[in-house]
Design a protein around this motif. Structure first.
Motif: not given
Lengths: 209, 209
Positions: A196-197, A200-201, A204, B69, B154, B189, B191-194, B196-197, B200-201, B203-205
């Motif tokens: 999942q990570h 996700c990366r 993103s 996550m 982000p 974003s 866009k409309t994100l959930e 989890q998204h 996720c963005r 953490i990734s950033s």
């Protein structure tokens, strides 16, 4: 970027343990035929004790988490394919919206693996293909993401023509046969990431590219 | 970066519908006391019909997905707090590893909301706090992530001293009382994100920062 989930921990209870008392009991409790039940380590831990390759099997929640993340992401435009631990290829339509509820997801995947497609009629949302992984990637190639691979920034993969292969099993290493199919293996982190990570990366990085 | 999940769709079945026949039947089927069961729209859809604020309630899978996550991500170093739709604050230890299996997660959250903490003895992994959201954020402030907010990258939030508030409900808007507590609202974003998204963005950033 098109993603293939590699050796995904997703299969029906294999024949070797189909008649194990705990498997039969669990299936009957919910009114299911034991031959049409997803292998799930949270239900079948004891029955799985002697299964070969056990550490990679019985974790359909990994595919559930990843499909739910990828297919609902409004900024991810690629395709997703599932390659399973028993070497099936499942095509997934971008119109597919996996049930967020885990039990409903399990029911859907059982239907898919028993009948080869969902829904049973009309345009398929998911379909078990007759192709092998080798045939799928033959023209485009496959980059495996692997913690031992050469370190790259995930954003460098956004426009990849090769399929991006992400392991979707809980423990262990890629099968040597899968490695042989891959041109190169790359790593997107210095840490060990779960499926999942990784996904996700990828999403993103490409969303902000 | 410390994250507060805001108005999280996580609560026990509220008193108004505790004696609804379908709620009682569902609880007894799995041997549970109906007053100690998580509200879940996949089980309680009909009983929830007349609940106020219904579109934001009964989706504990959102917190499950996000906690799973965030808390397993080897590159996320912040804290996570849960603010619930009924205004509780839940402190979550970074040592907490939420069960990946949804049914086990539900059981754990029921224990948490009934007894106020898990595990029942020793250092808590999760704990219902006596603080209000206002008290939690008083010294540091709160940035709400909201699709209507000012657009930022982000990665600009990685070193934020303010708490980052992410809505953890399926539909609808932040409560006006919550908005009042927030200094500013930002969007990551177009866009409309959930939920989890969004997470996720974040953490990734910050992982690649």
């Amino acid at each position: 970027m098109d993603i293939i989930l590699i050796e995904s921990s997703l299969e029906l209870v294999p024949e070797q343990i189909r008649y194990h008392p705990s498997v039969v009991k669990n299936a009957l409790k919910v009114g299911k035929d034991p031959s049409k039940v997803l292998l799930d380590i949270s239900l079948h831990y004891h029955a799985m004790r002697d299964l070969p390759n056990r550490e990679k099997r019985g974790r359909p929640d990994i595919v559930h988490t990843v499909l739910t993340m990828v297919l609902t992401d409004p900024e991810f435009r690629g395709e997703v394919l599932i390659h399973t631990v028993d070497s099936r290829i499942i095509k997934v339509s971008r119109k597919m919206r996996p049930p967020k509820n885990y039990l409903r997801f399990v029911g859907l995947m059982e239907q898919l693996l028993v009948y080869g497609r969902v829904p049973l009629e009309g345009d398929p949302l998911m379909e078990v293909s007759t192709l092998t992984l080798e045939e799928v990637i033959r023209d485009r190639g496959l980059i495996l993401l692997d913690e031992k691979g050469q370190r790259v920034n995930p954003s460098s993969l956004c426009n990849s023509k090769e399929f991006i292969g992400v392991g979707a099993f809980p423990h262990g290493d890629f099968d040597p046969e899968v490695r042989k199919l891959s041109g190169s293996s790359l790593s997107i982190s210095d840490k060990t990431l779960e499926t999942q990570h990784v996904v996700c990366r990828l999403i993103s990085s490409c969303a902000q590219g």
